[in-house]
Design a protein around this motif. Structure first.
Motif, PDB file in Angstrom:
ATOM      1  N   PHE A   1       0.828  -1.208   0.000  1.00 45.51           N
ATOM      2  CA  PHE A   1       0.000   0.000   0.000  1.00 45.51           C
ATOM      3  C   PHE A   1       0.861   1.256   0.000  1.00 45.51           C
ATOM      4  CE2 PHE A   1       0.909  -0.823   4.429  1.00 45.51           C
ATOM      5  CZ  PHE A   1       0.965   0.431   5.056  1.00 45.51           C
ATOM      6  N   ASP A   2       0.239   2.327  -0.456  1.00 43.25           N
ATOM      7  CA  ASP A   2       0.854   3.650  -0.466  1.00 43.25           C
ATOM      8  C   ASP A   2       0.177   4.477   0.618  1.00 43.25           C
ATOM      9  OD1 ASP A   2       1.778   6.204  -0.889  1.00 43.25           O
ATOM     10  OD2 ASP A   2       1.434   6.206  -3.055  1.00 43.25           O
ATOM     11  N   PRO A   3       0.858   4.753   1.731  1.00 44.45           N
ATOM     12  CA  PRO A   3       0.207   5.463   2.840  1.00 44.45           C
ATOM     13  C   PRO A   3      -0.084   6.927   2.549  1.00 44.45           C
ATOM     14  CG  PRO A   3       2.542   5.208   3.296  1.00 44.45           C
ATOM     15  CD  PRO A   3       2.278   4.455   2.025  1.00 44.45           C
ATOM     16  N   ASP A   4       0.517   7.468   1.510  1.00 46.54           N
ATOM     17  CA  ASP A   4       0.398   8.899   1.232  1.00 46.54           C
ATOM     18  C   ASP A   4      -0.556   9.227   0.087  1.00 46.54           C
ATOM     19  OD1 ASP A   4       2.443   9.451   3.184  1.00 46.54           O
ATOM     20  OD2 ASP A   4       3.909   8.756   1.711  1.00 46.54           O
ATOM     21  N   ALA A   5      -1.007   8.238  -0.667  1.00 47.23           N
ATOM     22  CA  ALA A   5      -1.823   8.504  -1.851  1.00 47.23           C
ATOM     23  C   ALA A   5      -3.165   9.121  -1.461  1.00 47.23           C
ATOM     24  CB  ALA A   5      -2.053   7.214  -2.628  1.00 47.23           C
ATOM     25  N   PRO A   6      -3.477  10.324  -1.964  1.00 45.69           N
ATOM     26  CA  PRO A   6      -4.736  10.985  -1.594  1.00 45.69           C
ATOM     27  C   PRO A   6      -5.887  10.554  -2.503  1.00 45.69           C
ATOM     28  CG  PRO A   6      -3.418  12.471  -2.906  1.00 45.69           C
ATOM     29  CD  PRO A   6      -2.627  11.191  -2.796  1.00 45.69           C
ATOM     30  N   PHE A   7      -7.087  10.580  -1.977  1.00 39.96           N
ATOM     31  CA  PHE A   7      -8.282  10.320  -2.785  1.00 39.96           C
ATOM     32  C   PHE A   7      -9.506  10.822  -2.022  1.00 39.96           C
ATOM     33  CE2 PHE A   7      -8.036   6.763   0.068  1.00 39.96           C
ATOM     34  CZ  PHE A   7      -9.342   6.341   0.288  1.00 39.96           C
TER      35      PHE A   7
ATOM     36  N   MET B   1      -9.183  11.446   1.957  1.00 41.99           N
ATOM     37  CA  MET B   1      -8.448  10.448   2.732  1.00 41.99           C
ATOM     38  C   MET B   1      -7.101  10.197   2.085  1.00 41.99           C
ATOM     39  SD  MET B   1     -11.563   7.788   3.651  1.00 41.99           S
ATOM     40  CE  MET B   1     -10.900   7.317   5.250  1.00 41.99           C
ATOM     41  N   GLN B   2      -6.218   9.515   2.825  1.00 36.69           N
ATOM     42  CA  GLN B   2      -4.910   9.111   2.321  1.00 36.69           C
ATOM     43  C   GLN B   2      -4.703   7.635   2.607  1.00 36.69           C
ATOM     44  OE1 GLN B   2      -2.667  12.586   4.264  1.00 36.69           O
ATOM     45  NE2 GLN B   2      -1.316  12.056   2.558  1.00 36.69           N
ATOM     46  N   GLY B   3      -4.053   6.956   1.658  1.00 40.84           N
ATOM     47  CA  GLY B   3      -3.749   5.546   1.853  1.00 40.84           C
ATOM     48  C   GLY B   3      -4.513   4.661   0.897  1.00 40.84           C
ATOM     49  N   LYS B   4      -3.828   4.114  -0.093  1.00 38.32           N
ATOM     50  CA  LYS B   4      -4.445   3.238  -1.075  1.00 38.32           C
ATOM     51  C   LYS B   4      -3.774   1.870  -1.070  1.00 38.32           C
ATOM     52  CE  LYS B   4      -6.057   6.629  -4.515  1.00 38.32           C
ATOM     53  NZ  LYS B   4      -5.934   7.055  -5.939  1.00 38.32           N
ATOM     54  N   VAL B   5      -4.581   0.830  -1.071  1.00 38.81           N
ATOM     55  CA  VAL B   5      -4.059  -0.528  -1.227  1.00 38.81           C
ATOM     56  C   VAL B   5      -3.705  -0.729  -2.694  1.00 38.81           C
ATOM     57  CG1 VAL B   5      -4.609  -2.983  -1.077  1.00 38.81           C
ATOM     58  CG2 VAL B   5      -5.375  -1.420   0.720  1.00 38.81           C
ATOM     59  N   LEU B   6      -2.469  -1.144  -2.949  1.00 32.11           N
ATOM     60  CA  LEU B   6      -1.999  -1.379  -4.317  1.00 32.11           C
ATOM     61  C   LEU B   6      -2.149  -2.836  -4.731  1.00 32.11           C
ATOM     62  CD1 LEU B   6       1.256   0.787  -4.154  1.00 32.11           C
ATOM     63  CD2 LEU B   6      -1.028   1.487  -4.896  1.00 32.11           C
ATOM     64  N   ALA B   7      -1.963  -3.752  -3.770  1.00 33.74           N
ATOM     65  CA  ALA B   7      -2.101  -5.185  -4.059  1.00 33.74           C
ATOM     66  C   ALA B   7      -2.263  -5.944  -2.750  1.00 33.74           C
ATOM     67  CB  ALA B   7      -0.896  -5.714  -4.838  1.00 33.74           C
ATOM     68  N   THR B   8      -2.977  -7.059  -2.832  1.00 36.82           N
ATOM     69  CA  THR B   8      -3.175  -7.925  -1.664  1.00 36.82           C
ATOM     70  C   THR B   8      -2.859  -9.359  -2.086  1.00 36.82           C
ATOM     71  OG1 THR B   8      -4.932  -6.469  -0.850  1.00 36.82           O
ATOM     72  CG2 THR B   8      -4.817  -8.672   0.101  1.00 36.82           C
ATOM     73  N   TYR B   9      -2.115 -10.066  -1.236  1.00 34.39           N
ATOM     74  CA  TYR B   9      -1.682 -11.429  -1.526  1.00 34.39           C
ATOM     75  C   TYR B   9      -2.136 -12.352  -0.402  1.00 34.39           C
ATOM     76  CZ  TYR B   9       1.396  -8.960  -4.769  1.00 34.39           C
ATOM     77  OH  TYR B   9       1.873  -8.152  -5.765  1.00 34.39           O
ATOM     78  N   VAL B  10      -2.714 -13.483  -0.761  1.00 32.14           N
ATOM     79  CA  VAL B  10      -3.105 -14.519   0.188  1.00 32.14           C
ATOM     80  C   VAL B  10      -2.383 -15.805  -0.198  1.00 32.14           C
ATOM     81  CG1 VAL B  10      -5.003 -15.943   1.051  1.00 32.14           C
ATOM     82  CG2 VAL B  10      -5.348 -13.487   0.693  1.00 32.14           C
TER      83      VAL B  10
END
Length: 425
Positions: A380-386, A407-416
């Motif tokens: 994730f990118d903790p600084d990405a605004p949206f 808000m700030q913080g976007k998940v870029l990828a999730t792995y299971v």
């Protein structure tokens, strides 16, 4: 097969460390991590671009509305929303219609979850039949069927004799009991926290003392029975001394809180905005700050989403009549980033409460970036605004209090288990 995550900002809550490094996955588990040593060769290399790589979130208290209310949330939509929010393990609640109070019902939801959800799903079961507080469930059989903990959710067991029997039996089996610390009579029908704001708005309110009274009773029952106990949501400063005493006395007690109580207060309700109606109700700003400090010191162990889907018909009602709850699987991480950007908590602090501690409490191997741990990861990118748009959420229900917020913080990828279950386009 091996996968190398390189150029990453590693967040390891187990060691409390944060910094640049690489992480190697072999099969379904983490094989090694490094900071100064050269990265090894791998079949696949993923350049993280300096973004944060952390253990996937283990979210205790997710409501999936199967069986009975599939129009609000299904295992498929909840799983997709969880993956988009960096949640790799959903610990699901039994407050469905009907309640998950028998091995047959539990086996049904487990099968549905395994078929539909791309993330891990670990179910809880009801403590009493129908969550009615009259007769305890078949705890042993439910554990054999896969129940990881037992709770009646927000239906507080008022009969202390029934609660004592259930706790004693749970203690003999080593089962974890999760309770909602509220005095049930005082809190019945409450829509807000008692005080000036509720009085000016004319809302039925409950004193914060109801939470302290409920927790005091539960701790006394823990002392009497010796059961493993977790308080699902501590939201008031007045409840913290009782929790501190219980831990100091060596009782097997942990506590959680919701992301909404950490980032919102009672004034956010404003002019009766029902998306802000949750249970327990939002508290005063002084309580919010005290709960943040308790998370920082470790007095409160766990942060969860308390994901509770409600449809439009349930929410578009007068405030007193509207259903309580908010969806939060996708907003948990960006809301938690508010605490990081405001300087309240570090990223290792947050992932200790969102990943490591819930996994430890439930006896799961997740929540770490150590060799041998499952490769359940969030990039994730903790600084990405949206700007939050509730209609962009993956959940079937769209009842989020963060709609329209910056808000700030976007998940870029999730792995299971080392496999990508979500990638942001």
């Amino acid at each position: 097969m091996t996968t190398l995550f390189t150029n990453a900002r590693l967040i390891n809550p187990a060691s409390g460390e944060e910094g640049p490094g690489w992480l190697l996955v072999e099969g379904t588990n983490i094989r090694a991590t490094g900071r100064d040593a050269p990265a090894p060769m791998a079949d696949t290399v993923i350049d993280c671009g300096g973004k944060c790589l952390a253990p996937g979130i283990v979210d205790i208290g997710v409501k999936v509305c199967e069986p009975g209310e599939r129009h609000k949330e299904s295992y498929k939509t909840a799983g997709i929303a969880a993956a988009a929010g960096g949640v790799t393990t959903m610990v699901t609640r039994p407050d469905t219609t009907p309640a998950i109070d028998s091995p047959e019902t539990l086996e049904f939801v487990t099968r549905r979850a395994n078929e539909a959800a791309p993330v891990n799903v670990v179910p809880m079961a009801a403590l009493t039949k129908g969550r009615e507080g009259r007769e305890m469930t078949e705890i042993g059989f439910l554990m054999d069927a896969g129940a990881i903990a037992f709770t009646d959710c927000d239906h507080v067991v008022a009969d202390t004799k029934v609660l004592a029997r259930a706790m004693t039996y749970a203690r003999s089996l080593g089962a974890l009991v999760i309770a909602h610390p509220q005095e049930p009579i005082l809190s019945s029908g409450a829509a807000a926290t008692g005080g000036k704001f509720a009085a000016l708005r004319g809302l039925p309110a409950v004193s914060p003392m109801a939470e302290r009274m409920g927790l005091d009773r539960d701790i006394a029952m823990v002392e009497m029975t010796g059961v493993k106990y977790h308080a699902d949501q501590i939201t008031c400063a007045r409840a913290l001394p009782a929790l501190e005493r219980a831990k100091a006395n060596g009782f097997d007690v942990t506590a959680g809180t919701s992301i909404h109580h950490l980032t919102l207060n009672e004034l956010d309700v404003a002019d009766y905005r029902t998306f802000f109606k949750i249970k327990p109700p939002l508290r005063a700003e002084e309580d919010r700050l005290a709960i943040i400090e308790a998370v920082k010191t470790g007095l409160i162990d766990i942060i969860s989403s308390m994901h509770t889907p409600q449809d439009e018909e349930s929410k578009r009602l007068p405030f007193e009549e509207a259903a309580s709850g908010a969806v939060a699987l996708e907003t948990l991480l960006p809301a938690a980033m508010q605490l990081y950007h405001n300087g309240y908590l570090t990223l290792p602090d947050l992932f200790r409460a969102m990943s490591l501690n819930p996994a430890r409490r439930l006896g799961l191997p997740n929540g770490r970036l150590d060799a041998g741990a499952p490769a359940d990861l969030v990039l994730f990118d903790p600084d990405a605004p949206f700007v939050m748009d509730r209609f962009a959420l993956k959940s079937k229900s769209k009842n989020t209090p963060f709609d329209g917020q910056r808000m700030q913080g976007k998940v870029l990828a999730t792995y299971v288990a080392g496999q990508a279950v979500y990638r942001r386009d």
